[in-house]
Design an enzyme around this catalytic site. Structure first.
Site, PDB file in Angstrom:
ATOM      1  N   LEU A  22      14.770   6.883   1.779  1.00 27.55           N
ATOM      2  CA  LEU A  22      15.090   7.513   0.009  1.00 27.55           C
ATOM      3  C   LEU A  22      13.647   6.996  -0.655  1.00 27.55           C
ATOM      4  O   LEU A  22      12.935   7.955  -1.523  1.00 27.55           O
ATOM      5  CB  LEU A  22      16.225   7.594  -1.350  1.00 27.55           C
ATOM      6  CG  LEU A  22      17.432   9.022  -0.701  1.00 27.55           C
ATOM      7  CD1 LEU A  22      18.398   8.469  -1.078  1.00 27.55           C
ATOM      8  CD2 LEU A  22      16.951  10.205  -0.338  1.00 27.55           C
ATOM      9  N   ILE A  26       9.605   1.469  -2.760  1.00 34.57           N
ATOM     10  CA  ILE A  26       8.687   2.129  -2.962  1.00 34.57           C
ATOM     11  C   ILE A  26       9.156   2.020  -4.827  1.00 34.57           C
ATOM     12  O   ILE A  26       8.628   1.640  -6.243  1.00 34.57           O
ATOM     13  CB  ILE A  26       7.939   3.787  -3.214  1.00 34.57           C
ATOM     14  CG1 ILE A  26       7.475   3.795  -1.647  1.00 34.57           C
ATOM     15  CG2 ILE A  26       7.934   3.972  -3.841  1.00 34.57           C
ATOM     16  CD1 ILE A  26       6.275   2.827  -1.214  1.00 34.57           C
ATOM     17  N   LYS A 193      21.795  20.577  -5.936  1.00 32.31           N
ATOM     18  CA  LYS A 193      23.023  19.932  -5.511  1.00 32.31           C
ATOM     19  C   LYS A 193      23.230  18.705  -5.779  1.00 32.31           C
ATOM     20  O   LYS A 193      22.795  17.839  -5.705  1.00 32.31           O
ATOM     21  CB  LYS A 193      24.070  20.412  -4.303  1.00 32.31           C
ATOM     22  CG  LYS A 193      24.024  21.824  -3.992  1.00 32.31           C
ATOM     23  CD  LYS A 193      24.758  22.060  -4.731  1.00 32.31           C
ATOM     24  CE  LYS A 193      25.299  23.998  -4.637  1.00 32.31           C
ATOM     25  NZ  LYS A 193      26.367  24.793  -5.780  1.00 32.31           N
ATOM     26  N   CYS A 390      -7.069  -6.725  15.456  1.00 33.43           N
ATOM     27  CA  CYS A 390      -6.360  -7.502  16.505  1.00 33.43           C
ATOM     28  C   CYS A 390      -6.556  -7.324  17.516  1.00 33.43           C
ATOM     29  O   CYS A 390      -8.109  -7.892  17.754  1.00 33.43           O
ATOM     30  CB  CYS A 390      -4.612  -7.790  15.556  1.00 33.43           C
ATOM     31  SG  CYS A 390      -3.848  -8.657  16.473  1.00 33.43           S
ATOM     32  N   GLY A 392      -7.535  -4.326  18.352  1.00 33.39           N
ATOM     33  CA  GLY A 392      -8.946  -4.066  18.020  1.00 33.39           C
ATOM     34  C   GLY A 392     -10.344  -5.030  18.620  1.00 33.39           C
ATOM     35  O   GLY A 392     -11.286  -3.940  19.262  1.00 33.39           O
ATOM     36  N   GLU A 413      -3.252 -10.170  29.408  1.00 28.94           N
ATOM     37  CA  GLU A 413      -2.015 -10.400  29.181  1.00 28.94           C
ATOM     38  C   GLU A 413      -1.156  -8.342  29.646  1.00 28.94           C
ATOM     39  O   GLU A 413      -1.034  -8.763  29.959  1.00 28.94           O
ATOM     40  CB  GLU A 413      -2.245  -9.647  27.529  1.00 28.94           C
ATOM     41  CG  GLU A 413      -0.929  -8.854  26.707  1.00 28.94           C
ATOM     42  CD  GLU A 413      -1.073  -8.455  25.462  1.00 28.94           C
ATOM     43  OE1 GLU A 413       0.144  -8.043  24.672  1.00 28.94           O
ATOM     44  OE2 GLU A 413      -1.937  -8.250  24.795  1.00 28.94           O
ATOM     45  N   HIS A 515      -5.583  -9.546  10.849  1.00 31.10           N
ATOM     46  CA  HIS A 515      -5.226  -7.804  10.406  1.00 31.10           C
ATOM     47  C   HIS A 515      -5.651  -7.479   8.631  1.00 31.10           C
ATOM     48  O   HIS A 515      -5.282  -8.055   7.591  1.00 31.10           O
ATOM     49  CB  HIS A 515      -3.487  -7.619   9.744  1.00 31.10           C
ATOM     50  CG  HIS A 515      -3.320  -7.225  10.842  1.00 31.10           C
ATOM     51  ND1 HIS A 515      -3.380  -6.451  12.608  1.00 31.10           N
ATOM     52  CD2 HIS A 515      -2.753  -8.577  12.461  1.00 31.10           C
ATOM     53  CE1 HIS A 515      -2.268  -6.438  13.898  1.00 31.10           C
ATOM     54  NE2 HIS A 515      -2.069  -7.850  13.583  1.00 31.10           N
ATOM     55  N   GLU A 517      -5.940  -5.486   7.176  1.00 29.62           N
ATOM     56  CA  GLU A 517      -5.412  -3.683   5.655  1.00 29.62           C
ATOM     57  C   GLU A 517      -3.915  -4.451   4.790  1.00 29.62           C
ATOM     58  O   GLU A 517      -3.301  -4.068   4.483  1.00 29.62           O
ATOM     59  CB  GLU A 517      -4.127  -3.428   6.880  1.00 29.62           C
ATOM     60  CG  GLU A 517      -3.366  -3.270   8.138  1.00 29.62           C
ATOM     61  CD  GLU A 517      -4.229  -3.806   9.294  1.00 29.62           C
ATOM     62  OE1 GLU A 517      -3.278  -4.407  10.352  1.00 29.62           O
ATOM     63  OE2 GLU A 517      -5.274  -4.937   9.333  1.00 29.62           O
TER      64      GLU A 517
END
Length: 540
Positions: A22, A26, A193, A390, A392, A413, A515, A517
């Protein structure tokens, strides 16, 4: 009776009812940001009922991305929401899973710390949970505690009991419960409802907790009259009920809650010192405006990945791309490209030529990796903007090595017997048997070479970024990688670890071992993502 909790920290416990997903995270992060805007020091914590020790081994297809903190904790993606909304780092204490609690209690039992007493859920597990919550909230004016899952789940009962007991120790002046519920719309009868929400509140009360704030989630905007109905049948003040319909962007939620007066209710209820005339929400208003504006230009970005079953798998990457597009003032059209569908140079060209830029995010395992290598090789030769994160970076250096005639180049790997291991483990890492926590995790420094695209974007030569990986670029092949078109422009301070590569004669080809991001914010785009979107928009 447990002793009172020392300190002045107030606590807001966030639970969810009816169904999962739900947006408790956030909601908690949005309300926390409103309190922070009032000059209060806030912190957040996620309590997950999973028996995993941390989120590092959870399947991203089921649970979404694994977020990494500065101190190297592998956590639930909600901590990413916390950081983006609050613009402050979370830490290891911000994430708590059942597996960690039970392990600590069992370790104490084996060490004889309970002096022969019977070890039970109550009080031993619940006390351990309370200790971790109190620890995480130290030094804050307000500490948010989000309980994962849905009220009624068997596995979360220990956490629910723990916060019930903790609220009694704290007293009503220091604790408040917020419940997030779902209000469905029945199309055949054309009405919302509230019975599921009522049942969810009743379920929580049956466990000894009476919520004082109710956040009603819905797919579409509900009428204001629903507040009175929810207030009446759930026994909650109408001033503490907020309607939260789906929005074009989650970054509208703080402003929605502000308009509903929830932050003011919390401040009054918990007797918090607030600065009513100094609420600073300009960043959120800027984000709301940019996120809902249609710009003149659209950039098409392809994300070459393999975990495509869950939209949350690359949550931070997507949010970072959006933030960069908002800063640049362009619309962004994101598409997922299945790495396994790229099987040759010809298919790479056919599938990828329609995009203005390509992103290859992180990942583990051999599945789809050849498609990612082909995508990097295509981008390197075509001049199309490329951002590698990473894995990438690793597929990019493999691609460059293959361009330089090391056609069998690979990572150990994916191919332990490759004759050209351009990516491999550090000394001793190949002996690691445990999966969880055995990688290079958390924030590490990086030195960037001057007069490079990366240096100009960062406007710095020393940066700190977050990592989550086990394999590294093999320095024995740097000459071949350079011959294939890439040069190392960022490395660890001692020069032993490759952190960033870029193609010097390319419009934009940058890949990082870290990373970036994780440090992007909705109102402050990360330099690498902004540079990538800027380059993608310029090549249209």
């Amino acid at each position: 009776m447990e002793k009172p909790v020392a300190g002045a920290t107030k606590f807001i416990f966030v639970t969810g009812g009816v169904l999962s997903g739900l947006g408790k995270g956030i909601t908690a992060a949005s309300l926390a940001s409103l309190l922070k805007a009032r000059g209060l020091k806030v912190s957040l914590q996620k309590c997950d009922p999973y028996f995993n020790y941390d989120a590092g081994t959870l399947n991203p297809k089921e649970h979404g991305e694994c977020f990494v903190t500065d101190d190297g904790a592998e956590t639930d993606l909600d901590l990413g929401h916390y950081e983006r909304f609050l613009d402050q780092p979370m830490s290891r204490v911000s994430s708590l899973m059942s597996g960690r609690i039970y392990r600590e209690v069992l370790d104490d039992e084996r060490a004889g710390k309970y002096l022969g007493k019977t070890v039970q859920i109550v009080p031993h597990i619940t006390n351990a949970i309370q200790d971790r919550i109190i620890e995480a909230g130290q030094g804050s004016d307000v500490h948010f505690v989000e309980i994962g899952g849905t009220i009624g789940d068997y596995e979360s009962l220990a956490f629910v009991e723990a916060i019930r007991e903790l609220s009694m120790r704290l007293g009503s002046s220091r604790a408040i419960f917020l419940h997030v519920v779902y209000v469905p719309y029945i199309n055949t009868s054309k009405e919302f409802k509230t019975k599921p929400a009522q049942a969810a509140v009743r379920e929580l009360r049956s466990l000894g907790i009476s919520p004082e704030i109710l956040i009603a989630r819905s797919e579409t905007p509900a009428p204001i009259s629903l507040i009175e109905k929810l207030s009446l049948f759930c026994g909650i003040s109408p001033n503490a009920v907020a309607l939260l319909p789906n929005a074009p962007t989650v970054y509208e939620v703080p402003l929605t809650l502000e308009r509903a007066g929830i932050a003011d209710f919390v401040c009054e209820r918990l007797k918090l010192n607030r600065k009513i005339n100094e609420v600073d929400l300009k960043d959120w208003r800027w984000v709301e405006k940019r996120a809902t504006t249609t710009f003149d230009q659209t950039v098409r970005i392809g994300i070459v990945a393999k975990y495509l079953d869950n939209d949350d798998t690359y949550m931070s990457v997507v949010e970072a791309l959006k933030s960069a597009a908002w800063k640049k003032g362009v619309n962004i059209d994101l598409s997922w490209v299945n790495a396994e569908s790229i099987s040759s140079k010809a298919s790479a060209r056919v599938l990828l030529k329609k995009y203005d830029g390509l992103v290859v995010p992180g990942g583990f395992g051999a599945r789809g990796v050849e498609g990612k290598i082909l995508a990097a090789e295509y981008t390197l030769s075509s001049g199309k903007p490329y951002l590698g994160l990473c894995l990438g970076l690793q597929v990019a250096v493999i691609a460059a090595a293959r361009v330089a005639k090391l056609t069998s180049a690979n990572s150990t790997e994916f191919d332990r017997d490759t004759p050209f291991p351009v990516v491999t483990t550090l000394d001793g890492q190949e002996k690691v048997l445990e999966t969880g926590g055995s990688m290079r995790l958390g924030t590490y420094p990086c030195i960037i070479k001057k007069s490079t695209k990366t240096g100009r974007l960062y406007k710095a030569t020393l940066i700190n970024e977050r990592h989550r990986h086990r394999y590294e670029v093999n320095n024995e092949y740097l000459d071949q990688i350079k011959a294939g078109g890439l040069q190392v422009v960022g490395s660890s301070p001692d020069g032993s670890l490759v952190e960033i590569v870029e193609a010097p004669n390319h419009p934009f080809f940058i890949a990082s071992q870290f990373h970036p991001e994780f440090q992007s914010r909705p109102y402050r785009a990360h330099p690498l993502f902004y540079g990538f979107i800027d380059a993608s928009s310029r090549l249209k």
